[in-house]
Design a protein around this motif. Structure first.
Motif, short mmCIF file in Angstrom:
data_model
loop_
_atom_site.label_atom_id
_atom_site.label_comp_id
_atom_site.label_asym_id
_atom_site.label_seq_id
_atom_site.Cartn_x
_atom_site.Cartn_y
_atom_site.Cartn_z
N PHE A 1 7.31 3.04 -8.59
CA PHE A 1 7.06 1.70 -9.14
C PHE A 1 6.94 0.67 -8.02
O PHE A 1 5.98 -0.11 -7.97
CB PHE A 1 8.20 1.30 -10.09
N TYR A 2 7.92 0.64 -7.11
CA TYR A 2 7.91 -0.35 -6.04
C TYR A 2 6.72 -0.14 -5.10
O TYR A 2 6.07 -1.11 -4.69
CB TYR A 2 9.21 -0.28 -5.25
N SER A 3 6.43 1.10 -4.78
CA SER A 3 5.33 1.40 -3.86
C SER A 3 3.98 0.98 -4.45
O SER A 3 3.14 0.40 -3.76
CB SER A 3 5.31 2.89 -3.52
N LEU A 4 3.79 1.29 -5.75
CA LEU A 4 2.54 0.89 -6.39
C LEU A 4 2.37 -0.61 -6.41
O LEU A 4 1.26 -1.13 -6.17
CB LEU A 4 2.49 1.45 -7.82
N ASN A 5 3.45 -1.33 -6.66
CA ASN A 5 3.34 -2.79 -6.71
C ASN A 5 3.08 -3.40 -5.34
O ASN A 5 2.41 -4.43 -5.23
CB ASN A 5 4.60 -3.38 -7.35
N ILE A 6 3.57 -2.77 -4.29
CA ILE A 6 3.22 -3.21 -2.93
C ILE A 6 1.71 -3.06 -2.72
O ILE A 6 1.04 -3.94 -2.17
CB ILE A 6 4.01 -2.40 -1.88
N LEU A 7 1.17 -1.93 -3.18
CA LEU A 7 -0.28 -1.69 -3.05
C LEU A 7 -1.08 -2.67 -3.91
O LEU A 7 -2.15 -3.12 -3.49
CB LEU A 7 -0.60 -0.25 -3.43
N PHE A 8 -0.58 -2.99 -5.10
CA PHE A 8 -1.26 -3.98 -5.95
C PHE A 8 -1.31 -5.34 -5.25
O PHE A 8 -2.34 -6.02 -5.28
CB PHE A 8 -0.55 -4.11 -7.30
N PHE A 9 -0.20 -5.73 -4.65
CA PHE A 9 -0.15 -7.00 -3.92
C PHE A 9 -1.16 -6.98 -2.77
O PHE A 9 -1.89 -7.96 -2.55
CB PHE A 9 1.27 -7.22 -3.38
#
Length: 218
Positions: free
Chosen positions: A171-179
């Motif tokens: 979850f956290y890693s994907l959201n870093i990529l989204f940002f």
């Protein structure tokens, strides 16, 4: 299947907000050479500006730091119960931010730079403090330093045997990529269209929320 579809809609909304944060922050850096979604660096920059007696920079930084605080304060007033439910105020808040940016786009030649950067920082503060829970994860759509820390910590726990924490890492890693993706998008646009695109994106985020709410996430 219906429950999975509702969950997917919610994930898409969170991802969109995170992309939007990345877009806003990168656009602010391109336009004004100042980040607005995080303020550790801005406080350090403020300290240096005070030491160098650069009153113009001091004023600009104070404006955006206080604007972020004001945005988070507004969200605190609206979500003080700290109970997540799909209430209308989430969508109304996003639509309100869209209206602010539509006005900035329309009157852009008449609006002082400090007011523009403050509006961007205010939006980031509002968004970061919106009380959103995904399962047992508190979502902070602009808090990438926190996500980096949490992703690393979750991965460490997973390696130490707590395999259930792997989903936190994802979850956290994907959201870093989204940002990151939002920032890349901001790097590709014509900078003159930054505010009108920002307005449109916030409007879409609000509209999507109301559609999701109508279909009944919870």
């Amino acid at each position: 299947m219906s429950g999975k579809l509702k969950d997917l809609r919610f994930k898409v909304w969170i991802a969109f907000l995170t992309i939007l944060s990345g877009y806003i922050n990168a656009g602010a850096i391109r336009s004004f050479s100042l980040p607005v979604s995080h303020h550790t660096g801005n406080v350090s920059h403020l300290a240096l500006s005070i030491g160098n007696k650069n009153s113009e920079e001091v004023l600009a930084l104070i404006f955006i730091i206080l604007a972020f605080f004001a945005g988070a304060f507004l969200s605190g007033l609206l979500f003080h119960e700290r109970k997540f439910a799909l209430k209308k105020r989430y969508g109304i808040l996003l639509m309100g931010l869209a209206l602010i940016f539509f006005n900035l786009a329309f009157f852009k030649t008449q609006v002082p730079q400090n007011l523009k950067t403050s509006a961007l920082s205010f939006a980031a503060g509002v968004q970061n403090a919106m009380f959103i829970f995904y399962g047992d994860i508190l979502v902070r759509t602009t808090h990438i330093t926190g996500y980096l820390t949490d992703a690393a910590f979750a991965l460490a726990m997973c390696i130490r045997g707590k395999k259930d924490k792997f989903r936190f890492f994802i979850f956290y890693s994907l959201n870093i990529l989204f940002f990151l993706g939002g920032g890349i998008a901001a790097s590709l646009i014509k900078i003159d269209s930054f505010f009108i695109i920002s307005a449109g994106l916030y409007f879409i985020a609000g509209l999507y929320y109301f559609v999701m709410r109508k279909k009944g996430k919870i």
